[in-house]
Design a protein around this motif. Structure first.
Motif, PDB file in Angstrom:
ATOM      1  N   ASP A   1       0.940  -1.161   0.167  1.00 12.92           N
ATOM      2  CA  ASP A   1      -0.024   0.057   0.005  1.00 12.92           C
ATOM      3  C   ASP A   1       0.728   0.773  -0.123  1.00 12.92           C
ATOM      4  OD1 ASP A   1       0.550   0.596   2.576  1.00 12.92           O
ATOM      5  OD2 ASP A   1      -0.509  -0.834   3.326  1.00 12.92           O
ATOM      6  N   ALA A   2       0.799   2.139  -0.023  1.00 15.61           N
ATOM      7  CA  ALA A   2       0.789   3.566  -0.580  1.00 15.61           C
ATOM      8  C   ALA A   2       0.456   4.518   0.631  1.00 15.61           C
ATOM      9  CB  ALA A   2       0.555   4.439  -1.266  1.00 15.61           C
ATOM     10  N   GLU A   3       0.276   4.042   1.946  1.00 15.76           N
ATOM     11  CA  GLU A   3       0.304   4.512   3.463  1.00 15.76           C
ATOM     12  C   GLU A   3       1.492   5.152   4.029  1.00 15.76           C
ATOM     13  OE1 GLU A   3      -2.695   3.474   6.149  1.00 15.76           O
ATOM     14  OE2 GLU A   3      -2.309   1.375   5.242  1.00 15.76           O
ATOM     15  N   TRP A   4       2.603   4.686   3.897  1.00 13.01           N
ATOM     16  CA  TRP A   4       3.750   5.420   4.216  1.00 13.01           C
ATOM     17  C   TRP A   4       4.349   6.674   3.518  1.00 13.01           C
ATOM     18  CZ3 TRP A   4       7.853   6.501   0.659  1.00 13.01           C
ATOM     19  CH2 TRP A   4       7.939   5.961  -1.004  1.00 13.01           C
ATOM     20  N   ILE A   5       3.380   7.100   2.044  1.00 14.52           N
ATOM     21  CA  ILE A   5       3.859   8.299   1.766  1.00 14.52           C
ATOM     22  C   ILE A   5       4.039   9.943   2.536  1.00 14.52           C
ATOM     23  CG2 ILE A   5       3.478   9.639  -0.366  1.00 14.52           C
ATOM     24  CD1 ILE A   5       2.569   7.365  -2.088  1.00 14.52           C
ATOM     25  N   PRO A   6       2.474  10.205   3.226  1.00 17.10           N
ATOM     26  CA  PRO A   6       3.135  11.036   3.605  1.00 17.10           C
ATOM     27  C   PRO A   6       4.229  11.380   5.078  1.00 17.10           C
ATOM     28  CG  PRO A   6       1.025  10.003   3.519  1.00 17.10           C
ATOM     29  CD  PRO A   6       1.760   9.568   3.450  1.00 17.10           C
ATOM     30  N   TYR A   7       4.896   9.973   5.589  1.00 16.83           N
ATOM     31  CA  TYR A   7       5.475  10.197   6.574  1.00 16.83           C
ATOM     32  C   TYR A   7       6.999   9.840   6.113  1.00 16.83           C
ATOM     33  CZ  TYR A   7       1.263   8.777   9.014  1.00 16.83           C
ATOM     34  OH  TYR A   7      -0.248   8.805   9.447  1.00 16.83           O
ATOM     35  N   SER A   8       7.348   9.542   4.591  1.00 21.24           N
ATOM     36  CA  SER A   8       8.893   9.607   4.356  1.00 21.24           C
ATOM     37  C   SER A   8       8.765  10.679   2.862  1.00 21.24           C
ATOM     38  CB  SER A   8       9.322   8.139   3.921  1.00 21.24           C
ATOM     39  OG  SER A   8      10.246   8.104   3.260  1.00 21.24           O
ATOM     40  N   PRO A   9       8.141  12.272   3.221  1.00 21.29           N
ATOM     41  CA  PRO A   9       8.776  12.767   2.680  1.00 21.29           C
ATOM     42  C   PRO A   9       9.881  12.607   1.195  1.00 21.29           C
ATOM     43  CG  PRO A   9       9.266  13.603   4.330  1.00 21.29           C
ATOM     44  CD  PRO A   9       8.891  12.635   4.643  1.00 21.29           C
ATOM     45  N   SER A  10      11.039  12.640   1.892  1.00 20.83           N
ATOM     46  CA  SER A  10      12.507  11.991   1.441  1.00 20.83           C
ATOM     47  C   SER A  10      12.402  10.709  -0.407  1.00 20.83           C
ATOM     48  CB  SER A  10      13.776  12.247   1.737  1.00 20.83           C
ATOM     49  OG  SER A  10      12.942  11.313   2.674  1.00 20.83           O
ATOM     50  N   GLN A  11      11.772  10.553   0.832  1.00 24.34           N
ATOM     51  CA  GLN A  11      11.437   8.704  -0.202  1.00 24.34           C
ATOM     52  C   GLN A  11      10.814   8.897  -1.077  1.00 24.34           C
ATOM     53  OE1 GLN A  11      12.010   5.247   1.267  1.00 24.34           O
ATOM     54  NE2 GLN A  11      11.981   6.054   3.595  1.00 24.34           N
ATOM     55  N   ALA A  12       9.253   9.680  -1.510  1.00 27.68           N
ATOM     56  CA  ALA A  12       8.000   9.846  -1.414  1.00 27.68           C
ATOM     57  C   ALA A  12       8.377  11.094  -3.264  1.00 27.68           C
ATOM     58  CB  ALA A  12       7.311  10.435  -0.919  1.00 27.68           C
ATOM     59  N   ALA A  13       9.757  11.795  -2.508  1.00 24.49           N
ATOM     60  CA  ALA A  13       9.876  12.528  -3.740  1.00 24.49           C
ATOM     61  C   ALA A  13      11.155  12.288  -4.124  1.00 24.49           C
ATOM     62  CB  ALA A  13      10.131  14.445  -3.456  1.00 24.49           C
ATOM     63  N   VAL A  14      11.460  11.051  -4.174  1.00 23.69           N
ATOM     64  CA  VAL A  14      12.572  10.001  -5.089  1.00 23.69           C
ATOM     65  C   VAL A  14      12.366  10.575  -6.507  1.00 23.69           C
ATOM     66  CG1 VAL A  14      11.523   7.705  -5.842  1.00 23.69           C
ATOM     67  CG2 VAL A  14      14.411   7.849  -5.079  1.00 23.69           C
ATOM     68  N   PRO A  15      13.521  10.793  -7.067  1.00 21.81           N
ATOM     69  CA  PRO A  15      13.748  11.192  -8.823  1.00 21.81           C
ATOM     70  C   PRO A  15      13.456  10.135  -9.778  1.00 21.81           C
ATOM     71  CG  PRO A  15      15.551  11.762  -8.281  1.00 21.81           C
ATOM     72  CD  PRO A  15      15.170  10.798  -6.572  1.00 21.81           C
ATOM     73  N   GLU A  16      13.113   9.507 -10.279  1.00 18.67           N
ATOM     74  CA  GLU A  16      12.247   8.461 -11.001  1.00 18.67           C
ATOM     75  C   GLU A  16      13.464   7.715 -11.952  1.00 18.67           C
ATOM     76  OE1 GLU A  16       9.817   7.174 -15.273  1.00 18.67           O
ATOM     77  OE2 GLU A  16      10.499   9.268 -14.756  1.00 18.67           O
ATOM     78  N   ALA A  17      14.590   8.180 -12.465  1.00 16.13           N
ATOM     79  CA  ALA A  17      15.121   7.610 -12.092  1.00 16.13           C
ATOM     80  C   ALA A  17      16.559   7.027 -11.316  1.00 16.13           C
ATOM     81  CB  ALA A  17      17.194   8.303 -13.254  1.00 16.13           C
ATOM     82  N   GLU A  18      16.342   7.260 -10.061  1.00 16.36           N
ATOM     83  CA  GLU A  18      16.751   6.708  -9.051  1.00 16.36           C
ATOM     84  C   GLU A  18      16.155   5.216  -8.391  1.00 16.36           C
ATOM     85  OE1 GLU A  18      18.791   5.445  -5.203  1.00 16.36           O
ATOM     86  OE2 GLU A  18      19.715   6.466  -7.227  1.00 16.36           O
ATOM     87  N   ALA A  19      14.453   5.644  -8.680  1.00 14.20           N
ATOM     88  CA  ALA A  19      13.562   4.206  -8.871  1.00 14.20           C
ATOM     89  C   ALA A  19      13.759   3.105  -9.611  1.00 14.20           C
ATOM     90  CB  ALA A  19      12.435   4.801  -8.980  1.00 14.20           C
TER      91      ALA A  19
END
Length: 440
Positions: free
Chosen positions: A197-215
């Motif tokens: 699930d995506a519930e973690w997204i609001p709790y980890s802003p740096s990972q939520a903003a990871v660049p597509e290339a890094e992902a």
């Protein structure tokens, strides 16, 4: 002034819509993804400038009245010049048991709670441990790649080997059972990673903003390719799940991987941004939770028996009603035990519960028998007391409305977001105070 209720409802609704889309190949509508990102970013930005009356961060997604968590200042003051926790960390653990940890220091605190670092370790000792553990994790990741290569080779010769090799029962066996097991674990891990699930997204802003290339780089490195149209942050999170869970399967081959482990790892990944540090925290968590995933389910049964006993000792009438419904074994609480209330609580509530629970366990490991209150000692089984408290909080509904195990099960399958985590912990600690000596 920012309307918090609007922000919470907006994020919750959009995450539910997005989660619904993710069940079909993990696809999100671009507009939903953008909206979630904007609203989450708005909430996080505002949260950073809003402080509670006690000076601790107030999170908009946490509806309960916050206790006083361990703050950054208090955490820094816990250490002596050589980096040791003062007083063996006992006062620190007491604070965590009472109110949890401020989100800004979780990544530093959790390794202590989970036994990655000894409470009496110095800064230099922890640095050495960190370097050694990183090497061990990297070695496990290399073994993961080697296991994939060996599995590919064994697959190409499986037909020949099967015809020549027979088990004692006459059934054909694979040339390399360990490689076969790992391949099976890999397939299940990848399926669970996609469904995360995506519930973690609001709790980890740096990972939520990871660049597509890094992902995409990380996904390629771990061989995770079935991400479809998932947005970059979810690809990144899923790839991290794959990496750490594969390494754990090799670290603990007796257990390997079972569905449900990803539920336990996801919150850790949201907090611990470095994979090897997340891995060792997960190992610490699994020291207590691994019995939940044994094939014979003996660990789960033992814990359900404890929950049942707690209910019987605390409320004989409720227990008798459960007996009439043939539910006194508390099998309806199976999922609660398996994934430590992860699916019954919101993501934020899960973080609070787990760190309080881990603090109790760390206090037990340290041989501390002090008290959070004058009569509530730390316990290894705080989770079970919390589960029993959850059942007892629904006493009226169970006694007056439910006439079957199915109805009880349905109730507990649909309570996510309805629990007050601090009320639940208060009730659990009250039960510890009253029943600890009769249970442990």
């Amino acid at each position: 002034m920012l309307n918090w209720s609007w922000v919470e409802r907006g994020i919750g609704s959009l995450v539910m819509v997005a989660a619904g889309g993710s069940s079909k190949g993990g696809q999100w509508r671009p507009c939903v993804t953008l909206a979630v990102t904007v609203l989450a970013g708005l909430a996080l930005a505002a949260a950073l400038v809003v402080s509670s009356r006690r000076g601790c961060l107030t999170l908009p997604w946490c509806r309960e009245k916050r206790r006083h968590p361990v703050t950054r200042k208090e955490w820094n003051n816990c250490f002596s010049r050589d980096g040791k926790l003062r007083g063996g960390g006992i006062k620190f653990l007491e604070k965590v048991r009472s109110g949890g940890v401020d989100p800004s220091i979780r990544a530093e605190v959790w390794p202590f709670l989970l036994g990655v670092y000894d409470l009496n370790s110095s800064r230099a000792e922890r640095n050495a441990i960190r370097v050694q553990r990183r090497k061990e994790y990297e070695k496990l990741r290399r073994r993961c790649h080697q296991s994939v290569d060996e599995d590919d080779k064994s697959s190409s010769t499986a037909e020949t080997e099967s015809s020549d090799s027979q088990s004692s029962s006459g059934e054909p066996t694979m040339a390399n059972p360990a490689a076969e097991d790992f391949a099976t674990w890999q397939r299940i891990i990848r399926l669970d990673a996609i469904r995360a699930d995506a519930e973690w997204i609001p709790y980890s802003p740096s990972q939520a903003a990871v660049p597509e290339a890094e992902a995409l780089r990380l996904a390629s490195a771990v061989g995770f390719t079935d991400y479809g149209d998932m947005e970059p942050c979810r690809i990144y999170h899923s790839a991290r799940l794959v990496a750490v869970l594969e390494a754990y399967a090799l670290h603990d081959p007796e257990i390997g991987y079972c569905q449900g482990m990803s539920d336990l790892l996801s919150p850790i990944l949201a907090v611990m941004e470095v994979d090897d540090e997340a891995f060792w925290c997960f190992v610490g968590f699994m020291k207590r939770a691994r019995d939940n995933f044994r094939v014979d389910q003996a660990g789960i049964r033992r814990q359900l028996q404890v929950v049942s006993k707690l209910i019987r000792l605390h409320d004989a009438d409720l227990y008798q009603h459960l007996e009439k419904l043939q539910a006194e074994d508390c099998a309806f609480a199976y999922r609660m035990v398996l994934v430590a209330l992860r699916r019954e609580l919101t993501f934020g509530q899960t973080l609070w519960l787990w760190e309080v629970m881990w603090a109790d366990q760390a206090a037990v490991r340290a041989g501390y028998h002090g008290r959070r209150t004058p009569s509530a000692p730390p316990t290894d089984d705080l989770l079970l007391y919390a589960i029993a408290a959850c059942v007892l909080q629904r006493r009226k509904a169970i006694m007056e409305r439910f006439n079957s195990v199915v109805e009880i099960q349905r109730e507990f399958n649909n309570i996510a977001g309805q629990l007050d985590i601090w009320k639940l912990l208060d009730d659990a600690h009250d039960m510890v105070a009253a029943l600890h000596d009769k249970i442990e």
